[in-house]
Design an enzyme around this catalytic site. Sequence first.
Site, PDB file in Angstrom:
ATOM      1  N   THR A   1       0.742  -1.051  -0.005  1.00 43.29           N
ATOM      2  CA  THR A   1       0.042  -0.051   0.102  1.00 43.29           C
ATOM      3  C   THR A   1       1.105   1.308   0.068  1.00 43.29           C
ATOM      4  O   THR A   1       1.442   1.746  -0.975  1.00 43.29           O
ATOM      5  CB  THR A   1      -1.096   0.056   1.194  1.00 43.29           C
ATOM      6  OG1 THR A   1      -0.171  -0.209   2.382  1.00 43.29           O
ATOM      7  CG2 THR A   1      -1.993  -1.295   1.186  1.00 43.29           C
TER       8      THR A   1
ATOM      9  N   THR B   1       0.894  -9.232  13.026  1.00 49.26           N
ATOM     10  CA  THR B   1       0.928  -7.739  12.311  1.00 49.26           C
ATOM     11  C   THR B   1       0.766  -7.939  10.672  1.00 49.26           C
ATOM     12  O   THR B   1       1.151  -8.799  10.014  1.00 49.26           O
ATOM     13  CB  THR B   1       2.227  -6.972  12.622  1.00 49.26           C
ATOM     14  OG1 THR B   1       1.914  -5.843  11.905  1.00 49.26           O
ATOM     15  CG2 THR B   1       3.458  -7.678  12.027  1.00 49.26           C
TER      16      THR B   1
ATOM     17  N   GLU C   1       5.710   4.311   7.484  1.00 47.79           N
ATOM     18  CA  GLU C   1       5.216   5.304   6.563  1.00 47.79           C
ATOM     19  C   GLU C   1       6.081   6.816   6.807  1.00 47.79           C
ATOM     20  O   GLU C   1       6.044   6.995   8.003  1.00 47.79           O
ATOM     21  CB  GLU C   1       3.703   5.803   6.878  1.00 47.79           C
ATOM     22  CG  GLU C   1       2.827   4.503   6.149  1.00 47.79           C
ATOM     23  CD  GLU C   1       1.267   4.963   6.489  1.00 47.79           C
ATOM     24  OE1 GLU C   1       0.577   4.426   5.650  1.00 47.79           O
ATOM     25  OE2 GLU C   1       0.926   5.403   7.469  1.00 47.79           O
TER      26      GLU C   1
ATOM     27  N   ASN D   1      -0.782  10.536   6.014  1.00 41.64           N
ATOM     28  CA  ASN D   1      -1.913  10.090   6.484  1.00 41.64           C
ATOM     29  C   ASN D   1      -2.823  11.202   6.770  1.00 41.64           C
ATOM     30  O   ASN D   1      -3.917  10.917   7.138  1.00 41.64           O
ATOM     31  CB  ASN D   1      -1.549   9.601   8.160  1.00 41.64           C
ATOM     32  CG  ASN D   1      -0.938   8.162   7.864  1.00 41.64           C
ATOM     33  OD1 ASN D   1      -1.610   7.386   7.300  1.00 41.64           O
ATOM     34  ND2 ASN D   1       0.368   8.008   8.214  1.00 41.64           N
TER      35      ASN D   1
END
Lengths: 400, 400
Positions: free
Chosen positions: A150, A187, A273, A395
Site C-alpha cells: 500500500t 501484524t 510510513e 496520513n
Amino acid sequence: MQKIKTFTEQEFSWPHDFYSDGTNCGLRTGRPDLGWIYSKTPAHAAGVYTTNRFCAAPTKLTKQLITQNQLLQCVLMNSVIANSFTGAQGVAAVQAEQQAVATKLGIAPELVGVASTGLIGAYLPLHKITQGITQLELTKKTTVTRAVLTTDTHPKTCCVTIKIAGQPCTITGFAKGSGMIHPKMATMLAFITTDAAIEAATLQSLLSELTTSTFNQITVDGDTSTNDMVVTLANGASKTPLLTPTSPDFANFKAAYHHVLKSLAQQIAADGEGATKLVEANVASAKTAAEAQAVAKAVVGSNLVKAALFGADPNWGRIISTLGATSASFSPDKIDLSLNGHLLIQQSQPLSFDKELVSQSLQKDKVYINLELHAGQASGQAWGCDLTYDYVKINASYSS
Amino acid sequence: MQKIKTFTEQEFSWPHDFYSDGTNCGLRTGRPDLGWIYSKTPAHAAGVYTTNRFCAAPTKLTKQLITQNQLLQCVLMNSVIANSFTGAQGVAAVQAEQQAVATKLGIAPELVGVASTGLIGAYLPLHKITQGITQLELTKKTTVTRAVLTTDTHPKTCCVTIKIAGQPCTITGFAKGSGMIHPKMATMLAFITTDAAIEAATLQSLLSELTTSTFNQITVDGDTSTNDMVVTLANGASKTPLLTPTSPDFANFKAAYHHVLKSLAQQIAADGEGATKLVEANVASAKTAAEAQAVAKAVVGSNLVKAALFGADPNWGRIISTLGATSASFSPDKIDLSLNGHLLIQQSQPLSFDKELVSQSLQKDKVYINLELHAGQASGQAWGCDLTYDYVKINASYSS
C-alpha cells in the site's frame, strides 16, 4: 549452529513446488494489486492474526481454515481495499473470491485462503477481482510481493536456505507494512513459504513463539490493524526428513525461520510510513524477557523519541522519560543508556558528550538505542522508525 | 445547580489574598521564565502528580510537602529547564530555591513548593534563579501564567465565581502544556487557587476524583512527563463557611471546580504541540465509565486518526479500528459513529454521506467524534488534537 545462507532481493526464489503471480485488476493504476501464492500439494499451514475486534472478513476466513484444517494450498491477496467492516457483503465477497480461485485451480475451496489490505470500510469490486483471477498464472515470478503493497515504498522479502539431513531446504517470506502498525499478536500481512517437511502443529508452535520477539516487537504508529496476519505454508517438497522438535536439524530450521521473521519485521519497521531510518532498541539486564521487550517497544513507540531521531537530536531525556513510564523492574539510579554506541548515561549519571558527534551518527539510516536496566539477565529488542513530515502528509490524505 | 460565572482571559483575576508575579531570570530571552503564586496565609493544599518513575526533584519535593503537611503558602515555578534526572545536584537545587523564597517572604521553607518544566537532564543555573527570586513581588499580575509556558502558544487560564452561603467565592486556575502529554494520573503543570474555605482532605478527595475525567482524559502525544503536577491551594479568604461534603453549597463548589479543571484540560489539548484543532471524543452507552473513558482516550490518541483530522479526511475506518483494538465491552455489530454531528455508521452499517460536506466541517477548530457502544449506560469524554507537520518540526529540534 548451521550458517544460514541468505539471498539478496534479486536472488529471491520460491521453495520447491511453490508458485506465484501478481497482476493489476484495476483497483489502482500502474501497479499490481492482486496476486496469489500456490503450492503444488496442500501445504501444512500455521498463522497468527490481528487481535483487533473488528477482524476483517478475509482474515477471519483464513484464520478459520487454518484452525480447522491446518492445510492451505493457495492464498489470494489484494491491496487497496481491506474488505474490513463490510458486514455480510464482505463475507460474501470473500466466499466468492475463494470459489473463483478454487474453480480456476481445480482444488477444494477450503484449501484457498484470502488476505486483503488497504482502506477500511470500502467494498471490494468483485467483478474486478474475479476478472483478475482469470489473469493469474502459476509462475516463479515475484510480482505478488508488490501486489500487496500500500504505502510501502518497496517489497519486503527474505529468502534463506539451510540443509536438513544434508539436503537443501528453502524458506522464502514476504510482507507488507507500513502504517497502522503496532501489533499485539501478529501484524500486517506476511507470508512465509518453505519446502521443509514439518507438521502444522509444530509449525504453529514455532510461529507463535517467534512472533513474540519479531513481528510483535515492531511499531510504526501505535495503531493495530483489522487485517493483520502472518501465514506460513510448508509443503515438504524438498524431500528432506520430517522436522520434529527432536530432529537433529530442528534448531537449525528454527534459527533460519526466526531469521526470516525478524528480517521481514525489521524491513517493515524501516519502511514505516514516512520513515527515514530504522530504530532498534536493545534492552539488556532486565528482570524478564517480557519486561525487556515491553521497554524496548515503548522506547521505539514514543512519538517524542521518534521525532527527536528524525531531527538527529540526541535528546536522551525523552528515552529516560519513556522508560520511567513503564512498569518494568529497575532501580531509577542504575540505568545505562547509549545511542549508536555513545554512552550518554551511566548508573543514571548523565555523562558529558560531544553533541555534534552523536547528532551526526543519528543521521544514519539505522539508530541503535541500548539500555541496561541492571535488574536481571533477560534482554529484548524492538524496531520502529522516526516520525517525519511525510508520515503526517501520507496520513492526512490517505482515503482521499 | 447554581450557574457558574466564567471570565475571559482579560477579566482573569486572583482570589482574595492570593498574589503572584513573573519575571525573566535569563533562562531564555524575551519571555518570562520564573514566577510564583502566594497566599497571604498558609493555604490548604492538594495535589496529584506524575506516575513516571523518574519523578523530577521539584515534583517530589512538592508532593512530599503536600502529603506531609497539607499546607502551602507559595509555589515557585520555572520553565525552560525541568530539573529532572539531575540526581543529588537537582535535589540540592530545589532545596536552595525553597530556602531563597522562604527567606525573601519570611515564611517557613516547608510552606514553599517548587515546580519546573522544560528540558529533561539539564541542571538549573541556580544563581539565575536566586537572582530572579529577588525580582519577584506580591502583585495581582498574571505574568506567572506565561512564565511556565514552553512550546505552548498562549497561557491556559480559567476563572470562575460562585456563591457560597450567598457570598462570592473565586476559583482561578492556570496550566501549561503542550507536549509529552498523556497523563496517567495527573499531568503537566496546573495550579488552581481559591478563596473558598475547604480542608485539605476534602480538597484532595475532590481533586483526585475530578482529575480522572479531566486532566487524565487528554492526550497530545502518548508520552508521560517526569514533572507533571496539578496543585490546588485554598486559603479561605472569601470568609465563606467551611465547605464539607454535607454543605448545601458543596455540589456547587464541586461543579465550579470541575469546570475549571476541565476547561484547563481542554485548553491544554487544543494547544497541543503543532495542533490546529481540538478533538473531543464522546463515548456513550458504554458498560462502565472507565471503559467509556478508555475508548475516548484511545480514539483521540491514535496517530492515524489525528493525522486524518489534520487533513480534514473523514476516514472513519481509523476510528473503528482504534475502537476495535480496545478491550471495552461492545458488540462489533452495534456501533454508531458520528463526526461533527454527521452520522456515518449506524448499527455498524456504513451510511453513504457527503464526503465534501463532512470534510468541510472537519476544517473547524473543534472536531467532535461521537461513539455509541450500546453496551450500557455509562459515558466518557477525552480531548486531544490533530497531528501536524508542526508537531514533527517542534519535536525534531527541541533540545537544540
